[in-house]
Write a protein that holds these residues in place. Structure first.
Motif, mmCIF file in Angstrom:
data_model
loop_
_atom_site.group_PDB
_atom_site.id
_atom_site.type_symbol
_atom_site.label_atom_id
_atom_site.label_comp_id
_atom_site.label_asym_id
_atom_site.label_seq_id
_atom_site.Cartn_x
_atom_site.Cartn_y
_atom_site.Cartn_z
ATOM 1 N N MET A 62 0.834 -1.211 0.000
ATOM 2 C CA MET A 62 0.000 0.000 0.000
ATOM 3 C C MET A 62 0.863 1.254 0.000
ATOM 4 O O MET A 62 0.531 2.241 -0.661
ATOM 5 N N LEU A 63 1.984 1.259 0.713
ATOM 6 C CA LEU A 63 2.860 2.430 0.718
ATOM 7 C C LEU A 63 3.498 2.651 -0.652
ATOM 8 O O LEU A 63 3.641 3.790 -1.105
ATOM 9 N N LEU B 27 2.124 1.737 -3.548
ATOM 10 C CA LEU B 27 1.044 2.245 -4.398
ATOM 11 C C LEU B 27 0.750 3.711 -4.104
ATOM 12 O O LEU B 27 0.501 4.503 -5.024
ATOM 13 N N LEU B 28 0.778 4.103 -2.840
ATOM 14 C CA LEU B 28 0.563 5.502 -2.474
ATOM 15 C C LEU B 28 1.653 6.402 -3.056
ATOM 16 O O LEU B 28 1.366 7.482 -3.578
ATOM 17 N N ALA B 29 2.892 5.959 -3.006
ATOM 18 C CA ALA B 29 3.991 6.730 -3.570
ATOM 19 C C ALA B 29 3.820 6.899 -5.080
ATOM 20 O O ALA B 29 4.057 7.979 -5.627
ATOM 21 N N VAL C 174 0.945 6.861 -6.788
ATOM 22 C CA VAL C 174 -0.185 7.762 -7.023
ATOM 23 C C VAL C 174 0.221 9.212 -6.775
ATOM 24 O O VAL C 174 -0.094 10.108 -7.568
ATOM 25 N N LEU C 175 0.930 9.473 -5.700
ATOM 26 C CA LEU C 175 1.333 10.847 -5.399
ATOM 27 C C LEU C 175 2.317 11.385 -6.430
ATOM 28 O O LEU C 175 2.293 12.567 -6.769
#
Length: 126
Positions: A16-17, A19-21, A23-24
């Motif tokens: 998840m981290l 994927l978050l990176a 997306v950002l």
């Protein structure tokens, strides 16, 4: 056989981290397109290299709405804000090809009146 009473969520958090990176990182490239400005095409133009300091961006969309650094602003507030800008600050002006020419001239006249001469008018190269 061993019984599983709990799930190890640590690998899921790692995924998840990541994927978050992703997306950002990609979201910062998408933000520029939300104004929906179609720049006019030109044949005799130079390539634009942004200066080291972040230039002040003024945009005019096809509905003749003015934006300063992606935030909507009316003409009188723009005039007020430009009085506070340093004379040597880099400016970029993006004008939609369907915007009224008179609105473009008003903005350029305002910039000239405030002696903000470090101006780049952005266009699309053919």
């Amino acid at each position: 056989m061993k019984r599983f009473d709990s799930i190890n969520v640590i690998p899921l958090i790692d995924v998840m981290l990541v994927l978050l990176a992703i997306v950002l990182t990609t979201a910062s490239f998408i933000v520029k397109d939300h104004l929906d400005i179609t720049l006019p095409d030109t044949e005799n133009t130079q390539s634009y290299t942004p200066p080291e300091e972040d230039p002040l961006s003024i945009s005019l969309n096809k509905d003749n709405q003015i934006f300063m650094d992606e935030n909507p602003i009316d003409f009188t507030a723009l005039k007020q804000k430009l009085t506070e800008v340093e004379k040597t600050r880099a400016l970029t002006l993006e004008v939609d090809q369907d915007a009224k020419f008179g609105e473009f001239v008003k903005i350029v006249d305002l910039l000239k009146g405030e002696e903000l001469d470090n101006l780049t008018i952005l266009t699309e190269s053919k």
